[in-house]
Motif scaffolding. Structure first.
Motif, short mmCIF file in Angstrom:
data_model
loop_
_atom_site.label_atom_id
_atom_site.label_comp_id
_atom_site.label_asym_id
_atom_site.label_seq_id
_atom_site.Cartn_x
_atom_site.Cartn_y
_atom_site.Cartn_z
N PRO A 186 0.51 -0.88 -0.21
CA PRO A 186 -0.08 0.61 -0.17
C PRO A 186 0.52 1.00 -0.23
O PRO A 186 0.54 2.02 0.04
CB PRO A 186 -0.86 0.14 1.32
CG PRO A 186 -0.80 -1.73 1.94
CD PRO A 186 0.21 -2.03 1.07
N ALA A 187 1.89 1.37 0.59
CA ALA A 187 2.74 2.25 0.55
C ALA A 187 3.40 2.37 -0.31
O ALA A 187 3.10 3.90 -1.15
CB ALA A 187 4.27 2.08 1.33
N ALA A 188 3.54 1.40 -1.31
CA ALA A 188 3.95 1.75 -3.03
C ALA A 188 3.11 2.00 -4.04
O ALA A 188 2.49 3.41 -4.56
CB ALA A 188 4.26 0.59 -3.68
N ALA A 189 1.80 2.37 -3.36
CA ALA A 189 0.32 2.15 -4.49
C ALA A 189 0.59 3.73 -3.97
O ALA A 189 -0.09 4.28 -4.99
CB ALA A 189 -0.70 1.39 -4.00
N GLY A 190 0.73 4.70 -2.57
CA GLY A 190 0.71 5.49 -2.04
C GLY A 190 1.24 6.23 -2.53
O GLY A 190 1.24 7.38 -3.37
N ALA A 191 3.12 6.15 -3.13
CA ALA A 191 3.88 7.05 -3.31
C ALA A 191 3.52 7.20 -4.99
O ALA A 191 3.33 7.93 -5.79
CB ALA A 191 4.79 6.09 -3.50
N LEU A 192 2.85 5.74 -5.80
CA LEU A 192 2.28 6.48 -7.67
C LEU A 192 1.46 7.27 -7.97
O LEU A 192 1.57 8.18 -8.43
CB LEU A 192 2.06 4.78 -7.94
CG LEU A 192 4.01 4.19 -7.89
CD1 LEU A 192 2.83 2.39 -8.04
CD2 LEU A 192 4.26 4.08 -9.00
N LEU A 193 0.17 7.68 -6.10
CA LEU A 193 -1.12 8.13 -6.88
C LEU A 193 -0.33 10.18 -6.19
O LEU A 193 -0.35 10.18 -6.76
CB LEU A 193 -2.40 7.30 -5.37
CG LEU A 193 -2.55 6.44 -6.03
CD1 LEU A 193 -3.74 6.26 -4.28
CD2 LEU A 193 -3.45 7.17 -7.33
N LEU A 194 0.59 9.72 -4.84
CA LEU A 194 1.23 10.67 -4.88
C LEU A 194 1.93 11.45 -6.08
O LEU A 194 1.69 13.20 -6.78
CB LEU A 194 2.17 10.79 -3.69
CG LEU A 194 2.94 11.74 -3.34
CD1 LEU A 194 1.74 13.67 -3.17
CD2 LEU A 194 3.75 11.46 -2.11
N GLY A 195 2.91 10.73 -7.64
CA GLY A 195 3.27 10.92 -7.99
C GLY A 195 2.56 11.13 -9.11
O GLY A 195 2.60 12.29 -9.60
N LEU A 196 1.39 10.29 -9.18
CA LEU A 196 0.08 10.82 -10.59
C LEU A 196 -0.26 11.68 -10.02
O LEU A 196 0.12 12.87 -11.25
CB LEU A 196 -0.96 9.81 -10.35
CG LEU A 196 -1.20 9.68 -11.49
CD1 LEU A 196 -0.83 9.83 -12.89
CD2 LEU A 196 -2.72 8.55 -11.84
N GLY A 197 -0.16 12.68 -8.68
CA GLY A 197 -1.66 14.38 -8.78
C GLY A 197 -0.35 15.16 -8.82
O GLY A 197 -0.78 15.67 -9.08
#
Length: 131
Positions: free
Chosen positions: A89-100
Motif C-alpha cells: 500500500p505504501a507503493a500504491a500511495g507513492a504512485l498515486l502521489l506521483g500521479l497527482g
C-alpha cells in the motif's frame, strides 16, 4: 485562480522534494532496508509518463477539474503512503502521489493563460522575481 496555482506549485515542490527524506522513516516503520524503497522516489517520474499520455484527455474536462482531480489524487496518495502498514500500500500511495503531482504540473500552464502567461508561470515556479 493564480493564487490557487501558486499554492499548488508550492505544495508540489514541497511534496516531491520531501519524499526522499520520508523514505528513511517509512523504511524504519515498515522494518525494511531503505535501499529497497528507494524506487518510490521515482513515482513522480512515472506519474509524468502517465500524465503525458493521458493529459489531453484530462484537460478535456477543463483545467479547474483537472487541478482538483490532481490535488485529490495526490492527497489520497499522501494519506495512503503515510498510513500504510506494509510495503504494497505504501507503493500504491507513492504512485498515486506521483500521479497527482504530475497532474498539477500538467494543468499549471493551462490555468495561466494570456499575454503575460509565461512571466506569471516563471514567477509561480520561483524562477523569476515579481515585477
Amino acid at each position: 485562480m493564480v493564487r490557487r496555482v501558486a499554492f499548488a506549485q508550492v505544495a508540489l515542490g514541497f511534496t516531491v522534494n520531501s519524499l526522499g527524506a520520508c523514505l528513511v522513516l517509512l523504511a524504519r516503520d515498515l522494518g525494511t532496508p531503505a535501499g529497497e524503497l528507494a524506487w518510490l522516489s521515482s513515482s513522480f517520474g512515472a506519474g509524468l509518463l502517465v500524465v503525458g499520455a493521458a493529459g489531453r484527455w484530462a484537460l478535456g474536462y477543463g483545467p479547474r477539474r483537472a487541478m482538483l482531480g490532481s490535488a485529490l489524487v495526490a492527497a489520497a496518495g499522501a494519506a495512503l503512503l503515510a498510513t500504510a502498514p506494509v510495503a504494497p500500500p505504501a507503493a500504491a500511495g507513492a504512485l498515486l502521489l506521483g500521479l497527482g503531482a504530475a497532474g498539477l504540473v500538467l494543468v499549471t500552464p493551462a490555468l495561466l493563460r494570456g499575454p503575460d502567461a509565461a512571466a506569471r508561470l516563471l514567477v509561480r515556479r520561483g524562477v523569476a522575481p515579481r515585477q
